[in-house]
Design a protein around this motif. Sequence first.
Motif, PDB file in Angstrom:
ATOM      1  N   LYS A 116       0.803  -1.220   0.000  1.00 49.21           N
ATOM      2  CA  LYS A 116       0.000   0.000   0.000  1.00 49.21           C
ATOM      3  C   LYS A 116       0.837   1.271   0.000  1.00 49.21           C
ATOM      4  CE  LYS A 116      -3.944   2.044   2.466  1.00 49.21           C
ATOM      5  NZ  LYS A 116      -4.870   1.867   3.619  1.00 49.21           N
ATOM      6  N   GLU A 117       2.008   1.233   0.611  1.00 53.26           N
ATOM      7  CA  GLU A 117       2.811   2.444   0.797  1.00 53.26           C
ATOM      8  C   GLU A 117       3.530   2.892  -0.469  1.00 53.26           C
ATOM      9  OE1 GLU A 117       2.829  -0.163   2.826  1.00 53.26           O
ATOM     10  OE2 GLU A 117       1.712   0.747   4.480  1.00 53.26           O
ATOM     11  N   GLN A 118       3.471   2.089  -1.531  1.00 55.01           N
ATOM     12  CA  GLN A 118       4.188   2.444  -2.757  1.00 55.01           C
ATOM     13  C   GLN A 118       3.616   3.704  -3.398  1.00 55.01           C
ATOM     14  OE1 GLN A 118       3.463  -1.270  -4.672  1.00 55.01           O
ATOM     15  NE2 GLN A 118       5.532  -2.022  -4.383  1.00 55.01           N
ATOM     16  N   ASN A 119       4.504   4.526  -3.929  1.00 54.45           N
ATOM     17  CA  ASN A 119       4.091   5.689  -4.713  1.00 54.45           C
ATOM     18  C   ASN A 119       4.734   5.559  -6.081  1.00 54.45           C
ATOM     19  OD1 ASN A 119       3.085   8.148  -5.561  1.00 54.45           O
ATOM     20  ND2 ASN A 119       4.695   9.338  -4.575  1.00 54.45           N
ATOM     21  N   LEU A 120       4.019   4.932  -6.988  1.00 52.01           N
ATOM     22  CA  LEU A 120       4.550   4.647  -8.314  1.00 52.01           C
ATOM     23  C   LEU A 120       4.156   5.726  -9.314  1.00 52.01           C
ATOM     24  CD1 LEU A 120       3.675   0.837  -8.413  1.00 52.01           C
ATOM     25  CD2 LEU A 120       5.818   1.894  -7.677  1.00 52.01           C
ATOM     26  N   TYR A 121       4.738   5.631 -10.493  1.00 52.32           N
ATOM     27  CA  TYR A 121       4.475   6.602 -11.557  1.00 52.32           C
ATOM     28  C   TYR A 121       3.003   6.585 -11.974  1.00 52.32           C
ATOM     29  CZ  TYR A 121       4.759   8.857 -16.132  1.00 52.32           C
ATOM     30  OH  TYR A 121       4.557   9.682 -17.208  1.00 52.32           O
ATOM     31  N   ALA A 122       2.494   7.790 -12.283  1.00 50.63           N
ATOM     32  CA  ALA A 122       1.131   7.936 -12.817  1.00 50.63           C
ATOM     33  C   ALA A 122       0.123   7.174 -11.953  1.00 50.63           C
ATOM     34  CB  ALA A 122       1.091   7.485 -14.278  1.00 50.63           C
ATOM     35  N   SER A 123      -0.726   6.329 -12.598  1.00 53.30           N
ATOM     36  CA  SER A 123      -1.774   5.600 -11.887  1.00 53.30           C
ATOM     37  C   SER A 123      -1.381   4.160 -11.557  1.00 53.30           C
ATOM     38  CB  SER A 123      -3.051   5.566 -12.748  1.00 53.30           C
ATOM     39  OG  SER A 123      -3.488   6.860 -13.052  1.00 53.30           O
ATOM     40  N   HIS A 124      -0.089   3.842 -11.610  1.00 51.86           N
ATOM     41  CA  HIS A 124       0.320   2.451 -11.490  1.00 51.86           C
ATOM     42  C   HIS A 124       0.006   1.844 -10.129  1.00 51.86           C
ATOM     43  CE1 HIS A 124       3.351   2.781 -15.075  1.00 51.86           C
ATOM     44  NE2 HIS A 124       2.123   3.177 -15.372  1.00 51.86           N
ATOM     45  N   THR A 125       0.061   2.636  -9.057  1.00 52.28           N
ATOM     46  CA  THR A 125      -0.315   2.115  -7.734  1.00 52.28           C
ATOM     47  C   THR A 125      -1.779   1.693  -7.741  1.00 52.28           C
ATOM     48  OG1 THR A 125       1.299   3.544  -6.624  1.00 52.28           O
ATOM     49  CG2 THR A 125      -0.471   2.636  -5.271  1.00 52.28           C
ATOM     50  N   HIS A 126      -2.634   2.473  -8.403  1.00 49.93           N
ATOM     51  CA  HIS A 126      -4.059   2.153  -8.509  1.00 49.93           C
ATOM     52  C   HIS A 126      -4.261   0.833  -9.248  1.00 49.93           C
ATOM     53  CE1 HIS A 126      -8.375   2.801  -9.046  1.00 49.93           C
ATOM     54  NE2 HIS A 126      -8.201   2.496 -10.312  1.00 49.93           N
ATOM     55  N   PHE A 127      -3.508   0.605 -10.325  1.00 51.38           N
ATOM     56  CA  PHE A 127      -3.625  -0.649 -11.069  1.00 51.38           C
ATOM     57  C   PHE A 127      -3.293  -1.837 -10.170  1.00 51.38           C
ATOM     58  CE2 PHE A 127      -2.065   1.787 -15.100  1.00 51.38           C
ATOM     59  CZ  PHE A 127      -3.223   2.524 -15.093  1.00 51.38           C
ATOM     60  N   LEU A 128      -2.208  -1.707  -9.398  1.00 52.33           N
ATOM     61  CA  LEU A 128      -1.782  -2.805  -8.527  1.00 52.33           C
ATOM     62  C   LEU A 128      -2.790  -3.064  -7.421  1.00 52.33           C
ATOM     63  CD1 LEU A 128       2.052  -2.109  -8.226  1.00 52.33           C
ATOM     64  CD2 LEU A 128       0.877  -3.709  -9.741  1.00 52.33           C
ATOM     65  N   HIS A 129      -3.441  -2.001  -6.949  1.00 53.80           N
ATOM     66  CA  HIS A 129      -4.473  -2.173  -5.924  1.00 53.80           C
ATOM     67  C   HIS A 129      -5.624  -3.010  -6.471  1.00 53.80           C
ATOM     68  CE1 HIS A 129      -7.404  -0.226  -2.826  1.00 53.80           C
ATOM     69  NE2 HIS A 129      -7.013  -1.423  -2.453  1.00 53.80           N
ATOM     70  N   GLN A 130      -6.044  -2.718  -7.695  1.00 56.62           N
ATOM     71  CA  GLN A 130      -7.100  -3.512  -8.316  1.00 56.62           C
ATOM     72  C   GLN A 130      -6.665  -4.971  -8.472  1.00 56.62           C
ATOM     73  OE1 GLN A 130     -10.120  -2.127  -8.830  1.00 56.62           O
ATOM     74  NE2 GLN A 130      -9.170  -0.313  -7.925  1.00 56.62           N
ATOM     75  N   LEU A 131      -5.391  -5.155  -8.811  1.00 62.07           N
ATOM     76  CA  LEU A 131      -4.859  -6.499  -9.025  1.00 62.07           C
ATOM     77  C   LEU A 131      -4.870  -7.335  -7.746  1.00 62.07           C
ATOM     78  CD1 LEU A 131      -3.316  -8.705 -10.554  1.00 62.07           C
ATOM     79  CD2 LEU A 131      -1.218  -7.412 -10.127  1.00 62.07           C
ATOM     80  N   VAL A 132      -4.349  -6.781  -6.638  1.00 62.77           N
ATOM     81  CA  VAL A 132      -4.264  -7.576  -5.406  1.00 62.77           C
ATOM     82  C   VAL A 132      -5.647  -7.900  -4.849  1.00 62.77           C
ATOM     83  CG1 VAL A 132      -1.976  -6.724  -4.784  1.00 62.77           C
ATOM     84  CG2 VAL A 132      -3.987  -5.519  -3.950  1.00 62.77           C
ATOM     85  N   LYS A 133      -6.619  -7.005  -5.068  1.00 67.22           N
ATOM     86  CA  LYS A 133      -7.984  -7.308  -4.632  1.00 67.22           C
ATOM     87  C   LYS A 133      -8.522  -8.504  -5.394  1.00 67.22           C
ATOM     88  CE  LYS A 133      -9.794  -3.153  -5.096  1.00 67.22           C
ATOM     89  NZ  LYS A 133     -10.819  -2.067  -5.053  1.00 67.22           N
ATOM     90  N   GLY A 134      -8.217  -8.557  -6.691  1.00 65.51           N
ATOM     91  CA  GLY A 134      -8.702  -9.679  -7.504  1.00 65.51           C
ATOM     92  C   GLY A 134      -8.040 -11.001  -7.146  1.00 65.51           C
ATOM     93  N   ARG A 135      -6.779 -10.940  -6.706  1.00 70.29           N
ATOM     94  CA  ARG A 135      -6.049 -12.170  -6.352  1.00 70.29           C
ATOM     95  C   ARG A 135      -6.028 -12.438  -4.849  1.00 70.29           C
ATOM     96  NH1 ARG A 135      -4.141 -14.725 -10.437  1.00 70.29           N
ATOM     97  NH2 ARG A 135      -3.674 -13.647 -12.403  1.00 70.29           N
ATOM     98  N   ASN A 136      -6.705 -11.616  -4.080  1.00 73.82           N
ATOM     99  CA  ASN A 136      -6.773 -11.774  -2.623  1.00 73.82           C
ATOM    100  C   ASN A 136      -5.378 -11.846  -2.005  1.00 73.82           C
ATOM    101  OD1 ASN A 136      -8.191 -11.967  -0.194  1.00 73.82           O
ATOM    102  ND2 ASN A 136      -8.132 -14.207  -0.205  1.00 73.82           N
ATOM    103  N   ALA A 137      -4.523 -10.930  -2.446  1.00 75.23           N
ATOM    104  CA  ALA A 137      -3.158 -10.860  -1.938  1.00 75.23           C
ATOM    105  C   ALA A 137      -3.047  -9.723  -0.917  1.00 75.23           C
ATOM    106  CB  ALA A 137      -2.179 -10.644  -3.085  1.00 75.23           C
ATOM    107  N   HIS A 138      -1.893  -9.635  -0.284  1.00 72.46           N
ATOM    108  CA  HIS A 138      -1.678  -8.590   0.719  1.00 72.46           C
ATOM    109  C   HIS A 138      -1.649  -7.216   0.077  1.00 72.46           C
ATOM    110  CE1 HIS A 138       0.011  -6.258   3.983  1.00 72.46           C
ATOM    111  NE2 HIS A 138       1.001  -5.884   3.187  1.00 72.46           N
ATOM    112  N   TRP A 139      -2.200  -6.230   0.766  1.00 69.83           N
ATOM    113  CA  TRP A 139      -2.136  -4.831   0.344  1.00 69.83           C
ATOM    114  C   TRP A 139      -1.694  -3.957   1.511  1.00 69.83           C
ATOM    115  CZ3 TRP A 139      -1.398  -1.902  -3.592  1.00 69.83           C
ATOM    116  CH2 TRP A 139      -1.745  -0.551  -3.560  1.00 69.83           C
TER     117      TRP A 139
END
Length: 283
Positions: A260-283
């Motif tokens: 969650k603490e990552q600050n990536l370029y553009a909207s990339h953190t948002h993309f990863l958030h959607q991804l981990v929710k779909g795979r039920n991984a840690h955020w």
Amino acid sequence: MWNLAVAARLAAVQQVHLRPVFKAKCVTFVSLMEIVKCLHLKARGEVYPCSEVLRFPVPDDKVDWAVPWTNYNPVDYTAPALLKQPSWADPPYRNPCGRTGLKGRGLLGRWGPNHAADPIVTRWKKEGGKTVTHNCSGKPILQFVAICRKDNKEWAIPGGMVDAGEKVSATLRREFGEEALNSLELAEAERQGVKELINLLFEAGEMVYQGYVDDPRNTDNAWMETVAMNYHDETGDSVGKLALHAGDDAGAVKWMDIEKEQNLYASHTHFLHQLVKGRNAHW
């Protein structure tokens, strides 16, 4: 005033952002208003990238085009290098997510949407052959291939622009190979082996996101849109074992824990958030 072209673009964006993130059991829907609130922040950065141009300040309550603002006077800027090139015939568009404080094309080649593709290549974090879970959430930790951009030193997904006439699927493969594996510098035999592994992994991808990107290069008339696809190496035996080598556009490349603490370029953190929710991984 809104014209028919702008209305059509907005309608298209609204439809895109109501798509499911995954087709599996976990389905996440993202509304246009969530995109405006969560993503349209970096596109209003004070200094425009690769320049000394200052945007006209746009407060949160004035982003929406529907809010009257007679004093709005965005800076007009198109990079000098672009002015030397033949202009495309596209008419000027209006940013579907609101005001940015700058008009023109900035660093972007086209009026309206400029299309990119972002391959999110993932694996489970493992130690001693076992999947690592987070101490707090108890969920498995997902890792993705991240590059450090040379232009601004920010970490990002190794994506890039879709070339004219190129299929998005080809862009995803090409960008990952060039930026994360430096495939252009490999010997022919090694390059073919890497290509086969990438093609095998990229046969089965899941769409994580498609649509508007909160990119610092966005203007009132030109903006980034992307297709972000997840290619997951479940066992870690294919791409997960490849040696990563940064390409020309990347200063560095590595497997990075998604958190969650990552600050990536553009909207990339948002993309990863959607991804981990779909795979039920840690955020």
